[in-house]
Design an enzyme around this catalytic site. Structure first.
Site, mmCIF file in Angstrom:
data_model
loop_
_atom_site.group_PDB
_atom_site.id
_atom_site.type_symbol
_atom_site.label_atom_id
_atom_site.label_comp_id
_atom_site.label_asym_id
_atom_site.label_seq_id
_atom_site.Cartn_x
_atom_site.Cartn_y
_atom_site.Cartn_z
ATOM 1 N N TYR A 1 0.848 -1.193 0.000
ATOM 2 C CA TYR A 1 0.000 0.000 0.000
ATOM 3 C C TYR A 1 0.883 1.243 0.000
ATOM 4 C CZ TYR A 1 -3.650 -3.309 1.484
ATOM 5 O OH TYR A 1 -4.522 -4.360 1.587
ATOM 6 N N HIS B 1 -0.360 -12.112 1.121
ATOM 7 C CA HIS B 1 -1.301 -11.341 0.314
ATOM 8 C C HIS B 1 -1.779 -12.146 -0.893
ATOM 9 C CE1 HIS B 1 -2.091 -6.734 -0.118
ATOM 10 N NE2 HIS B 1 -3.188 -7.437 -0.258
ATOM 11 N N PRO C 1 -16.393 -5.019 3.903
ATOM 12 C CA PRO C 1 -17.729 -5.295 4.442
ATOM 13 C C PRO C 1 -18.754 -4.226 4.079
ATOM 14 C CG PRO C 1 -16.316 -4.395 6.153
ATOM 15 C CD PRO C 1 -15.439 -4.638 4.958
ATOM 16 N N LEU C 2 -18.280 -3.088 3.564
ATOM 17 C CA LEU C 2 -19.200 -2.020 3.125
ATOM 18 C C LEU C 2 -19.278 -1.953 1.605
ATOM 19 C CD1 LEU C 2 -18.236 0.747 5.713
ATOM 20 C CD2 LEU C 2 -20.159 -0.858 5.777
ATOM 21 N N GLY C 3 -18.865 -3.028 0.931
ATOM 22 C CA GLY C 3 -19.006 -3.077 -0.515
ATOM 23 C C GLY C 3 -18.297 -1.952 -1.232
ATOM 24 N N GLY D 1 -17.682 0.899 -0.280
ATOM 25 C CA GLY D 1 -18.349 2.172 -0.033
ATOM 26 C C GLY D 1 -19.788 2.237 -0.488
ATOM 27 N N PHE D 2 -20.211 1.298 -1.327
ATOM 28 C CA PHE D 2 -21.575 1.376 -1.860
ATOM 29 C C PHE D 2 -22.633 1.252 -0.772
ATOM 30 C CE2 PHE D 2 -25.424 -0.510 -3.687
ATOM 31 C CZ PHE D 2 -25.735 0.457 -4.631
#
Length: 333
Positions: free
Chosen positions: A58, A124, A220-222, A224-225
């Site tokens: 990253y 990874h 877990p929030l797709g 951001g969607f």
């Protein structure tokens, strides 16, 4: 915050983790600032979030360096998770699983993170040119050397070649896990899991539960969607992977709005200050006591909001409504 234990050695972490990747990699790069990222990490620790998930790729490297500056002050409060196995080149990413690379990568991560031990060291990606047992064996040597406490594997899901069909998405990952488990115990598996990407529930999550392996729920929030804050057709920065993602076209985002609307209805039953994102995280938390969602965030506001989801308890009515939501539309790959 509620605590959870992952792995056979009962690693203790806050029920919700923090994915540090957006702070210096991929999403909305123009909004990435080191000072704001450091404040977000401090806010996470203040809220009881302990699992801080990063990787050497990253940035590359800048994410670990930023985290290291925080850890220099607050190492005792944090559970540090980083990864090796991917090298970033000019416009491309390649896997490297050679034992020599693994040893060098670990030492470099320890220096950047300003710590003498990594709590969870994750592979990874497996290198197709190196037997995964060799890579895992080198990682196990790091545990024996006291540089690493436990080992984890990041799962890569593969879709069926037949259009619209999904076989067991994590079939290849399970085969890898069976092989490396013979070399050294797997403490945790990290894989995508959310309301609109639940494939891990079929076999991967049960595999982990049956063997006492922790499950770190990525995205877990797709992406951001599921927060309900993205506007269909609003556009993304050119280097944001969502700009090229089939589920983030204006058409597909509009078609999948019923999912967000359903999460909003559930949130409204719990109070005006409860958000769709918190409902989505609570749903992931409910998939098992060995599951720890790791939402990515780069601002204090979102970090604190996500942490509060640990106190949200969904009712049978809530779960039934979520289960009845329409299946996501559009390709995920």
């Amino acid at each position: 915050m509620e605590r959870r234990t992952i792995g056979a050695t009962a690693l203790d972490v806050g029920a919700i983790g923090l994915g540090c990747m957006p702070m210096s990699w991929a999403y909305s790069r123009s909004q990435q600032r080191g000072d704001l990222s450091s404040r977000a990490v401090h806010a996470a620790l203040d809220a009881g979030v302990t699992l801080l998930d990063t990787a050497d790729m990253y940035g590359p490297f800048t994410n670990e360096l930023m985290l290291g500056r925080v850890l220099k002050e607050r190492r005792a409060e944090a559970f540090v998770s980083t990864k090796c196995g991917l090298l970033v080149g000019d416009g491309h990413v390649v896997a490297n699983g050679s034992p020599g690379y693994v040893r060098r990568a670990c030492d470099a991560s320890l220096r950047r993170l300003q710590t003498d031990v990594i709590d969870l060291y994750q592979l990874h990606r497996a290198d197709p040119e190196v037997p995964v047992e060799e890579t895992w064996g080198a990682m196990a040597e790091l545990v024996s050397a006291g540089k690493v406490r436990a080992l984890g594997l990041c799962a890569v899901g593969a879709r069926s070649a037949r259009r619209g069909a999904v076989r067991d998405r994590f079939e290849g990952t399970i085969r890898q896990l069976e092989r490396i488990q013979q070399v050294f115990p797997v403490a945790a598996v990290q894989a995508e899991l959310s309301v609109w990407s639940p494939e891990a529930l079929a076999r991967l999550l049960p595999w982990c539960e049956a063997r006492g392996v922790g499950f770190l729920a990525a995205m877990p929030l797709g992406n951001g969607f599921l927060t309900g804050t993205l506007t269909p057709g609003g556009g993304f920065e050119p280097d944001d992977p969502r700009a090229r993602h089939p589920r983030f076209t204006a058409e597909m985002m509009a078609a999948n709005q019923p999912l967000v609307a359903g999460l909003r209805r559930v949130a409204a039953r719990h109070g005006a200050d409860v958000t769709p994102a918190q409902v989505a995280l609570a749903w992931v938390l409910g998939r098992g006591a060995h599951v720890v969602p790791v939402p990515g965030a780069k601002r204090e506001r979102w970090v604190v909001e996500n942490a509060r989801a640990a106190g949200l308890r969904l009712t049978a009515e809530d779960l039934a409504e979520i289960a009845a939501l329409p299946a996501p539309r559009g390709s995920w790959d």
